[in-house]
Scaffold this motif. Sequence first.
Motif, PDB file in Angstrom:
ATOM      1  N   GLU A   9      39.141  41.297  44.304  1.00 55.94           N
ATOM      2  CA  GLU A   9      38.560  41.154  45.645  1.00 55.94           C
ATOM      3  C   GLU A   9      38.358  39.683  46.002  1.00 55.94           C
ATOM      4  OE1 GLU A   9      35.077  43.565  46.053  1.00 55.94           O
ATOM      5  OE2 GLU A   9      36.196  45.446  45.995  1.00 55.94           O
ATOM      6  N   LEU A  10      37.923  38.889  45.026  1.00 56.30           N
ATOM      7  CA  LEU A  10      37.770  37.455  45.268  1.00 56.30           C
ATOM      8  C   LEU A  10      39.122  36.794  45.524  1.00 56.30           C
ATOM      9  CD1 LEU A  10      35.049  36.610  42.594  1.00 56.30           C
ATOM     10  CD2 LEU A  10      34.808  36.348  45.077  1.00 56.30           C
ATOM     11  N   LEU A  11      40.128  37.209  44.771  1.00 56.60           N
ATOM     12  CA  LEU A  11      41.468  36.659  44.970  1.00 56.60           C
ATOM     13  C   LEU A  11      42.017  37.008  46.352  1.00 56.60           C
ATOM     14  CD1 LEU A  11      43.530  37.050  41.659  1.00 56.60           C
ATOM     15  CD2 LEU A  11      43.329  35.000  43.061  1.00 56.60           C
ATOM     16  N   THR A  18      39.095  30.230  39.912  1.00 57.58           N
ATOM     17  CA  THR A  18      39.072  29.452  38.672  1.00 57.58           C
ATOM     18  C   THR A  18      38.290  30.215  37.624  1.00 57.58           C
ATOM     19  OG1 THR A  18      37.021  28.254  39.160  1.00 57.58           O
ATOM     20  CG2 THR A  18      39.084  27.314  40.015  1.00 57.58           C
ATOM     21  N   VAL A  19      38.624  29.957  36.368  1.00 54.17           N
ATOM     22  CA  VAL A  19      37.921  30.590  35.251  1.00 54.17           C
ATOM     23  C   VAL A  19      36.446  30.209  35.289  1.00 54.17           C
ATOM     24  CG1 VAL A  19      37.697  30.664  32.729  1.00 54.17           C
ATOM     25  CG2 VAL A  19      39.975  30.735  33.795  1.00 54.17           C
ATOM     26  N   HIS A  20      36.171  28.941  35.573  1.00 53.05           N
ATOM     27  CA  HIS A  20      34.784  28.457  35.593  1.00 53.05           C
ATOM     28  C   HIS A  20      33.962  29.200  36.646  1.00 53.05           C
ATOM     29  CE1 HIS A  20      31.511  25.748  36.975  1.00 53.05           C
ATOM     30  NE2 HIS A  20      31.359  25.553  35.665  1.00 53.05           N
ATOM     31  N   GLN A  25      30.033  33.473  38.379  1.00 53.54           N
ATOM     32  CA  GLN A  25      29.742  34.542  39.336  1.00 53.54           C
ATOM     33  C   GLN A  25      29.579  35.899  38.663  1.00 53.54           C
ATOM     34  OE1 GLN A  25      31.872  34.652  43.163  1.00 53.54           O
ATOM     35  NE2 GLN A  25      32.776  32.686  42.636  1.00 53.54           N
ATOM     36  N   LEU A  26      30.386  36.159  37.630  1.00 51.74           N
ATOM     37  CA  LEU A  26      30.365  37.472  36.983  1.00 51.74           C
ATOM     38  C   LEU A  26      29.527  37.488  35.704  1.00 51.74           C
ATOM     39  CD1 LEU A  26      34.122  38.445  37.500  1.00 51.74           C
ATOM     40  CD2 LEU A  26      32.168  38.872  38.986  1.00 51.74           C
ATOM     41  N   ILE A  33      36.888  36.061  30.844  1.00 53.73           N
ATOM     42  CA  ILE A  33      37.630  35.922  32.105  1.00 53.73           C
ATOM     43  C   ILE A  33      39.112  35.687  31.839  1.00 53.73           C
ATOM     44  CG2 ILE A  33      37.971  34.478  34.149  1.00 53.73           C
ATOM     45  CD1 ILE A  33      35.575  36.350  34.363  1.00 53.73           C
ATOM     46  N   ARG A  34      39.415  34.824  30.869  1.00 53.36           N
ATOM     47  CA  ARG A  34      40.830  34.564  30.565  1.00 53.36           C
ATOM     48  C   ARG A  34      41.526  35.831  30.087  1.00 53.36           C
ATOM     49  NH1 ARG A  34      38.688  29.405  29.320  1.00 53.36           N
ATOM     50  NH2 ARG A  34      37.985  30.091  27.261  1.00 53.36           N
ATOM     51  N   ASN A  35      40.814  36.657  29.313  1.00 59.97           N
ATOM     52  CA  ASN A  35      41.386  37.939  28.868  1.00 59.97           C
ATOM     53  C   ASN A  35      41.620  38.860  30.060  1.00 59.97           C
ATOM     54  OD1 ASN A  35      41.368  37.185  26.180  1.00 59.97           O
ATOM     55  ND2 ASN A  35      39.405  38.153  25.737  1.00 59.97           N
ATOM     56  N   ASP A  36      40.651  38.872  30.992  1.00 67.98           N
ATOM     57  CA  ASP A  36      40.801  39.685  32.202  1.00 67.98           C
ATOM     58  C   ASP A  36      42.017  39.242  33.008  1.00 67.98           C
ATOM     59  OD1 ASP A  36      38.525  41.163  31.648  1.00 67.98           O
ATOM     60  OD2 ASP A  36      37.223  39.926  32.915  1.00 67.98           O
TER      61      ASP A  36
END
Length: 258
Positions: A9-11, A18-20, A25-26, A33-36
């Motif tokens: 949704e953010l995308l 960004t990963v950061h 946010q999550l 996040i990188r795995n996601d």
Amino acid sequence: MKRHQQIMELLIQQGEVTVHDLSEQLDVTGKTIRNDLEVLEQRSLLTRVHGGAVLKHATDLGLLPLQIPNQKHITEKNNIAQKALELIEENDIIALDGGSTTLAIAKLLEDKPLTVITNDLFIMSELIRKTKIRLVIPGGYRNRNLLVGNEAITFIRKLNIQKAFISTTAIHPEQGLSIYTSELYDMKRALLETAKNVYCVVDSSKFGKMALLTFAQLNEFSSIITDRNLSAVDIHAYEEHKAKLLFANHLIKPIIES
């Protein structure tokens, strides 16, 4: 997974993440996040770049409406809506799923005796001015331009819907019809399983794509109504997977603006 939905949704809103920022946010680690992002890239939903990700399909940018309906592919959607009107008869009980193509149907509907069920606020705004149409609203809470919730699903399943017109974010021969937002899943399933005849209204730009959650297979629809921009190869691929394609006529008439 809810977090995957939030990332997508953010995308769709921003085009890149960004990963950061996602980590903050999550409230999860950068490794998570990188795995996601890796999982979502494997599903062809995004492309990883240094420090984050970008949307795989640029056409998905802004796909989730907030203040105004999606304005992309207006001519195709209008043509599809015109074709859908050929299936609607006086005194029908129909359902219009949320979406810009179903909104085009609402705009083109004559003010005649009909019962229309919808959870889309844009469609409600359009139909409330047509006094001969009985407008039925299933209730629920607001999620963007839609009303969703368990009470709405329960209500829908009690109705005698003759024809339902359902939208989709993506349509794929093997993966079927898919969406990004889990809150929409149960409503679409309720319409599919309740209505006597169910039609998907989808423009050709969404063919060959996949979103996050599959909600239906091709053979669950009486017809899939689309425009005439599909190639013969594409048509064959979908018909091989039991899709009943119904093509809109070419029209000069522009979309009706409210």
